[in-house]
Design a protein around this motif. Structure first.
Motif, short mmCIF file in Angstrom:
data_model
loop_
_atom_site.label_atom_id
_atom_site.label_comp_id
_atom_site.label_asym_id
_atom_site.label_seq_id
_atom_site.Cartn_x
_atom_site.Cartn_y
_atom_site.Cartn_z
N VAL A 237 13.40 -18.32 -41.78
CA VAL A 237 13.52 -19.14 -42.97
C VAL A 237 13.65 -18.00 -43.92
N GLU A 238 14.88 -17.93 -44.45
CA GLU A 238 15.09 -16.90 -45.52
C GLU A 238 15.28 -17.69 -47.10
N ASP A 239 14.06 -17.40 -47.87
CA ASP A 239 14.30 -18.20 -49.21
C ASP A 239 13.29 -17.32 -50.17
N VAL A 240 13.47 -18.01 -51.46
CA VAL A 240 12.29 -17.62 -52.31
C VAL A 240 10.96 -18.36 -52.07
N PRO A 241 10.00 -17.74 -52.67
CA PRO A 241 8.73 -18.45 -52.38
C PRO A 241 8.52 -19.68 -53.09
N GLY A 242 7.83 -20.68 -52.77
CA GLY A 242 7.74 -22.08 -53.30
C GLY A 242 8.83 -23.08 -53.10
N VAL A 243 9.06 -22.96 -51.94
CA VAL A 243 10.35 -24.17 -51.56
C VAL A 243 9.83 -24.89 -50.22
N ALA A 244 8.43 -24.92 -50.11
CA ALA A 244 7.83 -25.83 -48.97
C ALA A 244 8.31 -24.93 -47.79
N PRO B 11 -3.95 -14.72 -33.48
CA PRO B 11 -3.37 -15.93 -34.12
C PRO B 11 -1.97 -16.28 -33.40
N LEU B 12 -1.30 -15.23 -32.71
CA LEU B 12 -0.09 -15.73 -31.83
C LEU B 12 -0.38 -16.60 -30.77
N PHE B 13 -1.84 -16.79 -30.37
CA PHE B 13 -2.13 -17.73 -29.38
C PHE B 13 -2.04 -19.12 -29.97
N ALA B 14 -0.97 -19.79 -30.17
CA ALA B 14 -0.87 -21.02 -30.82
C ALA B 14 0.47 -21.77 -30.37
N ASN B 15 0.73 -22.98 -30.46
CA ASN B 15 1.97 -23.48 -30.04
C ASN B 15 3.24 -23.17 -31.00
N ALA B 16 2.65 -23.41 -32.34
CA ALA B 16 3.56 -23.22 -33.56
C ALA B 16 2.84 -22.17 -34.50
N VAL B 17 3.50 -21.20 -34.67
CA VAL B 17 2.88 -19.91 -35.32
C VAL B 17 3.81 -19.68 -36.78
N LEU B 18 3.23 -19.71 -37.84
CA LEU B 18 4.08 -19.54 -39.13
C LEU B 18 4.00 -17.77 -39.45
N GLY B 19 4.66 -17.07 -39.33
CA GLY B 19 4.78 -15.78 -39.99
C GLY B 19 5.33 -15.33 -41.32
N ASP B 20 4.31 -15.71 -42.11
CA ASP B 20 4.87 -16.00 -43.79
C ASP B 20 4.85 -14.49 -44.06
N GLU B 21 6.15 -14.44 -44.65
CA GLU B 21 6.95 -13.12 -45.46
C GLU B 21 6.59 -12.08 -44.52
N ILE B 22 7.46 -12.04 -43.33
CA ILE B 22 7.20 -11.17 -42.19
C ILE B 22 7.84 -9.90 -42.57
N ASN B 23 8.72 -9.76 -43.70
CA ASN B 23 9.39 -8.68 -43.94
C ASN B 23 8.52 -7.84 -45.02
N ARG B 24 7.37 -8.34 -45.18
CA ARG B 24 6.28 -7.45 -46.14
C ARG B 24 5.67 -6.62 -45.39
N SER B 25 5.54 -6.60 -43.81
CA SER B 25 4.97 -5.80 -43.30
C SER B 25 5.91 -4.54 -42.47
N ALA C 269 9.31 -17.83 -38.89
CA ALA C 269 9.14 -16.79 -39.67
C ALA C 269 9.62 -17.19 -41.17
N THR C 270 9.03 -16.47 -42.16
CA THR C 270 9.53 -16.86 -43.44
C THR C 270 9.93 -15.03 -44.07
N GLN C 271 10.84 -14.85 -44.80
CA GLN C 271 11.06 -13.60 -45.59
C GLN C 271 11.43 -13.94 -46.89
N ASN C 272 11.10 -12.92 -47.58
CA ASN C 272 11.63 -12.97 -49.02
C ASN C 272 12.90 -12.25 -49.12
N PRO C 273 13.73 -12.61 -50.07
CA PRO C 273 14.90 -11.96 -50.47
C PRO C 273 14.80 -10.42 -50.60
N VAL C 274 15.80 -9.56 -49.94
CA VAL C 274 15.62 -8.31 -49.62
C VAL C 274 15.37 -7.59 -50.90
N GLU C 275 15.94 -8.06 -52.06
CA GLU C 275 15.69 -7.50 -53.26
C GLU C 275 14.20 -7.52 -53.97
#
Length: 226
Positions: A47-54, A103-117, A151-157
């Protein structure tokens, strides 16, 4: 169709899942359909989008309605691979070392803002996404099935982001944008909150992990033209 699941039953179950999620997520049915399609196709969703869109709400609601175990990983610049996979911990009082799952040991894993790492930590998810297992100290540990990484990622800028490498982008079956709600949807969100007295909707499970596995098997057996 596998286990007697017909296309009609598959469609009805998927519709019920989306309808239940929409009690929490307003005005995003096409997005929800794509996320569910990613799960049923045994893929992963970016999911590629800005924070705060659910984005987080979508992932958590999907897990709740499908009866899947859920975990959330907040990716940060100081996150290391073992924070995702788990680690072997030394035994106490003479007991042998034991593996502590991450935490990867779950059926559904949310990787929030994966491109911050950094890329080394991002790469720790590659084996899990492709092989449905993690390897720690030379030993492989299978992940629960079904396994979906959203996985969610913030805009590259955005400041403090590390672009995902092409090898990792290829692991995602679906890439979506959520977008801000329309004015009518915002009014509906406010109305529901006032009616409930809380931001959180109570969702009921429509199926469970075994049911999702049956639906995945049914999707796998659909032939082109059906």
């Amino acid at each position: 169709m596998d286990h007697g699941v017909t296309i009609e039953e598959l469609a009805a179950t998927c519709g019920a899942i989306i309808d239940e999620i929409e009690k929490a997520v307003v005005g995003k049915r096409p997005v929800l359909e794509l996320v569910l399609a990613g799960l049923l196709a045994d893929g992963h969703v970016l999911v590629e989008d800005v924070p705060g869109v659910a984005k987080t709400l979508i992932a958590r609601s999907l897990a709740e309605v499908t009866g899947l175990s859920f975990s959330r990983i907040q990716f940060t610049p100081d996150l290391i691979p073992s924070d995702l996979t788990g680690a072997v911990l030394p035994g106490l009082d003479g007991s042998p070392p034991a593996f502590a799952p991450g935490p990867l040991f779950a059926n559904a894993v949310l990787g929030d803002e994966i491109n911050r790492s950094p890329s080394k930590t991002q790469a720790a998810a590659l084996e899990a996404m492709e092989e449905r297992q993690v390897t720690v100290d030379g030993h492989s540990h299978p992940l629960p099935r079904p396994f979906l990484l959203i996985a969610t990622q913030n805009p590259v800028e955005t400041e403090g982001t590390y672009p995902l490498p092409e090898a990792q982008l290829d692991r995602f079956l679906v890439r979506i944008h959520v977008g801000y709600p329309a004015p009518a949807d915002e009014r509906e969100l406010l109305r529901r909150r006032l009616d409930r007295g809380t931001d959180r909707a109570r969702l009921q499970p429509v199926t469970d992990a075994e049911g999702i596995r049956r639906l995945q098997a049914a999707v796998e057996r659909i032939e082109a033209g059906d």
